[in-house]
Enzyme design. Structure first.
Site, PDB file in Angstrom:
ATOM      1  CG  HIS A 196      37.036  45.633  47.465  1.00 30.50           C
ATOM      2  ND1 HIS A 196      37.008  44.617  46.535  1.00 30.50           N
ATOM      3  CD2 HIS A 196      35.736  45.917  47.731  1.00 30.50           C
ATOM      4  CE1 HIS A 196      35.753  44.317  46.247  1.00 30.50           C
ATOM      5  NE2 HIS A 196      34.960  45.091  46.964  1.00 30.50           N
ATOM      6  CB  CYS A 292      40.857  39.599  44.724  1.00 36.64           C
ATOM      7  SG  CYS A 292      41.016  41.348  45.110  1.00 36.64           S
TER       8      CYS A 292
END
Length: 298
Positions: A196, A292
């Site tokens: 990511h 996250c």
């Protein structure tokens, strides 16, 4: 009109040219009561199945929550769901936005892994209850898009950074750019450990970023260096093992980051940032850390 930029020579504006966007004041978090490592969908999970200490994970989550509270953010909490052990990583299921009239919008994600697809409706329900206009991507044309895991707002600006290559499709950014009427600087990711964008890029303030350079192509690095006056580099160890670039700096001043990132934290302090270290070791086992574990909102 969509504007998705993939090389530095396509950038015909500066950061200062972009209209301002309010800084987020809200944080959304998902309680980790069902958090565990039950499967492997990224390299960090490979040897960690069944190894999460749930009591310690809950303690770590509460400390992250308290730090966001201490720096002045308003915290919203969603209960997690049995059978969705990664729902706690609530940066991934959506991409919120506030338009120039103060209206709130959100694109819902198309999760890459089947194991995580059922997380999205629970997050969408919260947005509906809080008055957001919901937008969707065309699943017949776009394979995947994992929200703010790959789409990161440039601090205080109507400008979006978009990672692609592992969990999000480049094609998703055409729809997002067109709908939100913002340019998107698209960065190809080239190391599966940095799956990511939020694992290798942390936008700290309008002119400063923290990156792990080897996660990007040369074209991507040129774009980053063109748009930021100051670029702090994380070492492979601090980026890969301690998720240094998965820090969060919601107000352009205070950085919440995994403890032990010695070199990065010194650089952050040298550049005038306040560093707040926190343990997220239980969440590192699943391939996530501070960024996250939350969603910034308006």
């Amino acid at each position: 009109m969509a504007q998705v930029i993939t090389s530095a020579d396509q950038i015909d504006f500066t950061v200062d040219d972009r209209p301002s966007m309010p800084l987020p004041t809200e944080v959304l978090m998902v309680r980790p009561l069902h958090y565990s490592v039950d499967y492997v969908i990224n390299p960090h999970m490979a040897d960690q199945v069944g190894k999460v200490d749930k009591i310690e994970a809950n303690n770590e989550w509460n400390l992250v929550r308290s730090l966001f509270d201490q720096i002045g953010m308003n915290i919203n909490v969603i209960e997690d769901q049995e059978g969705l052990p990664d729902m706690v990583f609530c940066a991934n299921q959506s991409l919120p936005y506030i338009d120039e009239d103060g209206n709130t919008h959100v694109f819902m994600s198309i999760m890459h892994a089947d194991e995580r697809k059922d997380e999205v409706p629970y997050i969408e329900q919260w947005y509906r209850q809080n008055g957001y206009k919901i937008h969707y991507l065309d699943e017949d044309k776009i394979n995947d898009f994992e929200g703010c895991g790959d789409a990161i707002w440039h601090t205080g600006k109507r400008l979006l950074w978009g990672g692609y290559g592992y969990r999000s499709s480049l094609e998703a950014y055409e729809t997002i750019s067109d709908t939100f009427d913002v340019p998107i600087l698209a960065l190809e990711l080239v190391d599966e450990s940095f799956y990511h964008l939020d694992t290798c890029l942390c936008v700290l303030d309008e002119h400063t970023a923290l990156i792990y350079p080897d996660a990007f192509t040369e074209e991507g690095l040129e774009m980053i260096n063109k748009m930021f006056d100051k670029v702090i580099h994380a070492s492979k160890y601090e980026a890969e093992k301690l998720f240094a670039c998965n820090a969060s700096c919601p107000d352009g001043r205070n950085v919440i980051i995994q403890q032990g990132c010695t070199d990065v934290n010194k650089n952050l302090r040298d550049h005038g940032f306040s560093v707040h270290e926190v343990s997220t070791y239980q969440f590192l086992k699943s391939g996530g850390s501070v960024f996250c574990m939350k969603m910034l909102l308006w």
